[in-house]
Each structure stands twice: as C-alpha cells, then as structure tokens.
Design an enzyme around this catalytic site. Structure first.
Site, short mmCIF file in Angstrom:
data_model
loop_
_atom_site.label_atom_id
_atom_site.label_comp_id
_atom_site.label_asym_id
_atom_site.label_seq_id
_atom_site.Cartn_x
_atom_site.Cartn_y
_atom_site.Cartn_z
N ALA A 91 0.85 -1.33 0.05
CA ALA A 91 -0.05 -0.12 -0.11
C ALA A 91 0.83 1.43 -0.14
O ALA A 91 2.00 1.26 0.42
CB ALA A 91 -0.96 0.04 1.28
N ASP A 92 0.22 2.29 -0.37
CA ASP A 92 0.96 3.73 -0.43
C ASP A 92 0.87 4.39 1.01
O ASP A 92 1.63 5.07 1.25
CB ASP A 92 0.65 4.53 -1.45
CG ASP A 92 0.78 3.77 -3.06
OD1 ASP A 92 2.12 3.57 -3.10
OD2 ASP A 92 0.16 3.38 -3.59
N GLU A 111 -5.90 -4.58 -8.64
CA GLU A 111 -5.69 -4.92 -6.95
C GLU A 111 -7.15 -4.84 -6.40
O GLU A 111 -6.96 -5.78 -5.48
CB GLU A 111 -4.74 -3.73 -6.57
CG GLU A 111 -3.35 -4.19 -6.97
CD GLU A 111 -2.40 -2.92 -6.75
OE1 GLU A 111 -1.11 -3.15 -6.58
OE2 GLU A 111 -2.86 -1.72 -6.29
C1 5RP Z 1 0.68 -0.70 -6.84
C2 5RP Z 1 0.51 -0.56 -5.28
C3 5RP Z 1 1.61 -0.87 -4.43
O1 5RP Z 1 1.29 -1.74 -3.52
C4 5RP Z 1 1.91 0.49 -3.79
O2 5RP Z 1 2.23 1.52 -4.70
C5 5RP Z 1 3.05 0.19 -2.93
O3 5RP Z 1 4.27 -0.07 -3.59
P1 5RP Z 1 5.82 -0.28 -2.72
O4 5RP Z 1 5.53 -1.54 -2.05
O5 5RP Z 1 6.78 -0.50 -4.02
O6 5RP Z 1 6.10 0.66 -2.14
O7 5RP Z 1 -0.65 -0.13 -4.92
O8 5RP Z 1 -0.50 -0.22 -7.55
#
Ligand code: 5RP
Length: 260
Positions: A91-92, A111
């Site tokens: 997740a971001d 997702e």
């Molecule tokens: C992709 C997403 C990823 O889960 C989110 O961007 C987190 O990425 P990362 O694990 O590289 O920090 O939502 O669409």
C-alpha cells in the site's frame, strides 16, 4: 543477502516474509504489485521450491505475473479462481482503520478487484506508510483514455465541494507519454494533501463517467503487517482488534534469493 539491503528494503522483506508464512497449502492467493509485493512473491517462490507448497496465484499485474512464473508459482487468472482465500499486497498509505491509498504502481483496478474477491486481505508495509489521515500520497484514479481531459475537469469540479485540502491533478506519465495501465487506461494523480472523508470521496469519484476506479481501499483490508529494518514485524488485525509483534531472524534468510 539481506546484509546488502537498504533499511527500507529490510523492512519490506520482513513484512513480506511474515505474510508469506501465513499462506497454507492448497490456497488460491492474490498476489499484489509493487516492491513490497515483489518480496512476497519471492518468499512464496522460495516456499514452493523448498517445502513443495502448492498454491495458485492470481497476480494483480503483468509484472507480478512475470515474477511469479519466474519463481515457480502456478499462476491462474481470476476468472478461473473465482474467489480467493487470501490476497497479500502493499500500500502507499494506511490509516488507523486500515483504510488505504493504493495505485502508486498503477495497478489499483486489478488490485481492488482481486482484493474484493478475497476472504482475507493482508497488507504488507514498512512503517513509513502509516498516516493519521490519508491523502499526503497523491490519490491515483484510473480513467478511460477517451475524453480524459473532460473527466479531469469533472473531477476538479467534484473536488471543490469535497473534504480535501489540495486539488491539483496530474496525468501520470511514462517516458514522455501517458502511463497506460494493464487494462489500457490512464492514471490521474490527485494531490489532495488530506482526505477528510475517504468513503464519501471514493463513492463520489466512482460515480463520475470516465472514472473506472479510484485508489481508496475502504473496509477492504483485514490485517496489516508492518516491517522494521531491525527484523521486527507488527501484525494488526482490524477484525479481532489485536496487535502482535515478533521478529524475523535475518541469519535464517541469508541464502535466500542469492540470484537477485
Ligand atoms: C501498486 C500499489 C503498491 O502496492 C503500492 O504502490 C506500494 O508499493 P511499494 O510496495 O513499492 O511501496 O498499490 O499499484
């Protein structure tokens, strides 16, 4: 191997390891997208190779599908799986209610479909992803290319009456061209700084013609596993209201992924 990782990668590595250990033989598992989810896929590939774990993985992006096949995971389409036992994804941002912003990697549509098809959704993250209120990370929305500038204007108008702090919108680019998702759509990033009511905004955005899906995941996540660079992992279960902590020993994982 882990000795060469940056602190942030160590945190992602241990969160992903704990989540991979939750997967049981025979499960149909949604495989997320992004750098944390990539660690998960490698850990699962390791279990397939070393323990003979039999799972069917449903990847949320072409790049996750590629990696999953590379590490020996059987990959099936969601239409064949129907429903899933578990999805594990990154997740971001996540807040105290385990609501999320996702889509930094541009895979939010698949997702969200995969998460909604899952009995249990587990999010793996480093501690920097936790926020008091969602919105510092730009909120991605997936839009149909046809008339995307009109869609952007409509979203701008919607934001005027929304409980947000910023309203700037940018088209996501890739090498000088619009970024195109696996579903052939564009991504608009909404720079909102603070989202006062995530549920309301998610519903309003999805009612807009041209918007296919938004990156707010409300009431979809069951557990978050937070990794730390010293090997600690914290698991929060929103349904049980529990928090548990343990530690992954890097020494035990020294010979993992020696090929990467
Ligand atoms: C992709 C997403 C990823 O889960 C989110 O961007 C987190 O990425 P990362 O694990 O590289 O920090 O939502 O669409």
């Amino acid at each position: 191997m882990t000795g060469e990782l940056s602190p942030i990668d160590k945190a992602k590595f241990v969160a992903a390891k704990r989540a991979a250990d939750m997967v049981e033989d025979g499960m149909r598992v949604g495989l997320g997208t992004g750098s944390t989810a990539a660690w998960l896929v490698r850990h699962l590939g390791d279990r397939v190779r070393d323990e003979g774990l039999r799972i069917k993985g449903v990847p949320t992006s072409a790049r996750t599908a590629h990696l999953a096949k590379q590490v020996g995971i059987t990959v099936i389409p969601l239409d064949e799986a129907g429903t899933l036992n578990m999805t594990i994804d990154g997740a971001d941002e996540f807040d105290g209610d385990l609501n999320l912003i996702k889509g930094g990697g541009g895979a939010l549509l698949r997702e969200k479909i995969v998460a909604a098809a899952s009995e249990e959704v587990v999010i793996i993250a480093d501690a920097a992803k936790e926020v008091g209120t969602l919105g510092a990370f730009p909120l991605p929305i997936e839009v149909v290319p046809f008339g995307w500038t009109t869609t952007q204007i409509l979203v701008e108008e919607l934001l005027v009456s929304a409980d947000v702090m910023g309203r700037r919108i940018t088209l996501r680019m890739n090498a000088g061209k619009p970024f195109v998702t696996d579903e052939g759509n564009y991504i608009l990033d909404l720079h909102l700084s603070r989202i006062g009511n995530a549920r309301q905004l998610a519903m309003a955005l999805n009612q807009m013609p041209g918007v296919v899906e938004n990156g707010l995941f409300v009431d979809l996540c069951d557990k978050v596993i937070i990794g730390y660079s010293d090997g600690r992992v914290e698991t929060r279960d929103i349904n049980e209201g529990t928090v548990s902590e343990d530690r992954i020993d890097f020494a035990e994982t020294e010979n993992l992924f020696s090929d990467i």
